[in-house]
Design an enzyme around this catalytic site. Structure first.
Site, short mmCIF file in Angstrom:
data_model
loop_
_atom_site.label_atom_id
_atom_site.label_comp_id
_atom_site.label_asym_id
_atom_site.label_seq_id
_atom_site.Cartn_x
_atom_site.Cartn_y
_atom_site.Cartn_z
N THR A 398 -7.57 -4.26 5.40
CA THR A 398 -7.81 -5.81 5.90
C THR A 398 -6.57 -5.70 6.99
OG1 THR A 398 -8.60 -6.57 3.76
CG2 THR A 398 -7.43 -8.04 4.97
N ASN A 418 -13.61 -6.14 4.99
CA ASN A 418 -13.67 -5.68 3.63
C ASN A 418 -12.91 -4.17 3.66
OD1 ASN A 418 -13.60 -5.50 0.93
ND2 ASN A 418 -15.71 -5.35 0.60
N GLY A 491 -6.62 -5.32 -0.55
CA GLY A 491 -7.70 -5.59 -1.64
C GLY A 491 -7.10 -6.46 -2.59
#
Ligand code: GLY
Length: 587
Positions: A398, A418, A491
């Site tokens: 990201t 993602n 994440g």
């Protein structure tokens, strides 16, 4: 655009700010790069932040920092610079910078008015169903949720950045896109990291002819460091947005190319899904920590909720005295993290679809209850921990960037497709990668996603719903003024990475570069282990093991691009050395 926006909860839109361009004349200060220092204030400190007085930008790519800083120098405000950086990263860092994904932008005005969040997270297409990623036997098919056209949510980035500009910017969308179009059209010399990324992901990316043609040479090799890399199709896609506004993406030629791509491969996104996509203006999560105000992202991100929850739990421990990364501190943090991630698995989802007990989860009373379950000498095994009972119902790739302008306005933006390179699928003819964000839904309650995060009913797939995120753009205020602007990729580790920079500053009194650079730890309930970066001593690891912890070495976690604003207005930028292209620039 404004008639397409969801207001949730209803938020008053502040008037546009008439920033004058006269300010540009004042912008003749020296640009300071990530290697600058000021010995007068930083004497004795190991990591020196970048310093400025008029504007500061911290992004994960030097070229994005450069074009955003130029916007500030030209008299633009933090939103103008942030939107310019967002589009530039879509060109220079295609593994995470994007127009095919979504994210969250937190805006905190310098005049002390209430911060506001723009949610441009992707949505599930109308045809998505709860069992989309299960086979006939009810088994989760990860290949489909991660690497297929069905993995793509309806992209939100273009609408979100355009909305930010419309609400608070002074530039036109065309102006904000101009540097990105130039970088795509004329190309830019690529850094080592660009080549390495493409080489590492070669197998996954070259399955898709349009991705291979866009990012690799004809012989299939990756472009080499120093070579000029051009993206003519992406330039044309960006130009259509510049010419027609968001309709240039969500309707017309680009929308048609996206839908053609879907139809060739069983994808779900339709013209109607694109036309109906709406960003939302949300009230950020607000908490306090040792007298500082913490503003961070509300659902559909879990980030702000759990940062505040963990800080509330830790407020009851003398963390500063216990010491940075001591066994006692790491133990307390890990125990608090486990409790928060257990609650995440049960309660968090898109508040447009499910009720989330935000007041309870972020309350000091609930934190005090949870704190009582933490003992100093022994870890609680993950299987003993269940989601709690909060009161009052109501790529790892990201990329994050932070911007502060001369008026003290602050932007903290995290956006993503993602995984690194998202689904790996490039929209043929349009030159950009699609996200695989549908994997952030619970494909089946109780089953972990790619980050090992367990989700529940609250995060099941529903048409039009936003998948749960961990992205945590965060702004800390001190005595009512913006003080720390931060956020990270990573994440499931985004929450704990951001948390630690906040604690490093507040508890451990670190300057921003030291706070960003310091080794980090992570615990997410399951797997039941503390992941540690290089730099935690064997003695500390031994002490943690004696308390019953499993301690696992980890690769670098996060890439947190941060800015600190001192009381005298001095700006300090901290670019994360975990990314070779990270860059803080101020003037
Ligand atoms: N895709 C990672 C996140 O949004 O948390």
């Amino acid at each position: 655009m404004l008639d397409r926006v969801i207001y949730s909860p209803r938020t008053k839109i502040p008037p546009r700010r008439p920033w004058g361009l006269i300010a540009a004349l004042l912008a003749s200060f020296l640009t300071v790069t990530a290697h600058a220092s000021n010995p007068a204030i930083l004497e004795g400190e190991r990591f020196h932040p970048v310093q400025g007085s008029q504007g500061m930008v911290a992004t994960s790519h030097t070229l994005a920092s450069e074009v955003a800083l130029q916007v500030l120098k030209n008299g633009g405000n933090a939103i103008d610079a942030a939107v310019t950086a967002g589009f530039a990263l879509a060109v220079t860092q295609p593994r995470s910078g994007n127009i095919g994904g979504g994210g969250f932008l937190l805006y905190s005005p310098g005049d002390g008015n209430t911060p506001e969040a723009i949610d441009y997270r992707e949505t599930a297409p109308a045809a998505a169903t709860e069992t989309l990623f299960q086979d006939n036997a009810g088994n989760v098919v990860n290949e489909r949720s991660r690497f297929s056209h069905q993995a793509a949510g309806v992209p939100g980035t273009v609408a979100g950045l355009a909305l930010a500009l419309e609400l608070h910017g002074t530039l036109t969308l065309k102006d904000a896109l101009a540097p990105a179009i130039r970088l795509a059209q004329d190309g830019f010399a690529i850094p080592q990291r660009f080549t390495e990324g493409l080489e590492q992901a070669r197998e996954r990316l070259q399955r898709w002819p349009a991705t291979k043609a866009t990012f690799y040479k004809e012989d299939g090799s990756a472009p080499q460091p120093g070579e000029v890399f051009k993206q003519p199709e992406l330039a044309a896609t960006l130009q259509r947005i510049a010419d027609r506004g968001i309709e240039g993406f969500y309707e017309g030629e680009t929308a048609r190319l996206i839908v053609d791509e879907m139809q060739r491969h069983d994808g779900l996104i339709t013209l109607a899904d694109l036309k109906n996509y709406q960003p939302a203006i949300r009230q950020p999560i607000h908490g306090t920590y040792r007298g500082f105000d913490i503003f961070s992202m509300s659902p559909p991100s879990s980030g702000g909720t759990h940062i505040v929850q963990i800080l509330n739990i830790l407020e009851g421990f003398p963390i500063g005295e216990m010491g940075h990364n001591s066994a006692a501190t790491i133990h307390s943090m890990a125990e608090a993290m486990k409790l928060a991630y257990a609650d995440r698995s049960e309660y968090l989802g898109d508040t447009d679809f499910v009720e989330v007990p935000l007041t309870g989860l972020t309350s000091k009373d609930y934190a005090a209850e949870l704190r009582k379950t933490i003992t100093p000498d022994k870890t609680r095994p993950a299987e003993e921990i269940k989601p709690g009972q909060p009161a009052a119902w109501e790529s790892p790739e990201t990329t994050h960037f932070s911007v502060v302008d001369r008026w003290g306005n602050a932007v903290s933006n995290t956006y993503t497709i993602n995984f690194s390179y998202g689904s790996g699928i490039t929209v043929a003819g349009a030159g950009f990668l699609l996200n695989n964000e549908m994997d952030d839904f619970s494909a089946k309650p109780g089953e972990p996603n790619a980050y090992g995060l367990i989700g529940g009913e609250a995060n099941k797939i529903e048409p039009g719903k936003r998948m749960l995120s961990s992205m945590s753009p965060t702004i800390v205020r001190k005595d009512g003024r913006n003080y720390l602007v931060t956020g990270s990729p990573g994440g499931s580790r985004i929450i704990t990475t951001t948390l630690q920079v906040v604690m490093n500053v507040i508890d451990h009194n670190m300057n921003i570069q030291t706070a960003v650079s310091a080794p980090r730890i992570h615990h997410q309930w399951w797997p039941d282990e503390i992941r540690i970066e290089q730099g935690i001593s064997p003695d500390t690891i031994g002490l943690l093991q004696s308390k019953g912890h499993k301690v696992t070495p980890s690769n670098a976690m996060g890439a947190i691009q941060s800015i600190m604003i001192e009381g005298d207005g001095t700006l300090y930028g901290g670019a994360d050395p975990r990314r070779s292209t990270s860059s803080a620039m101020g003037y």
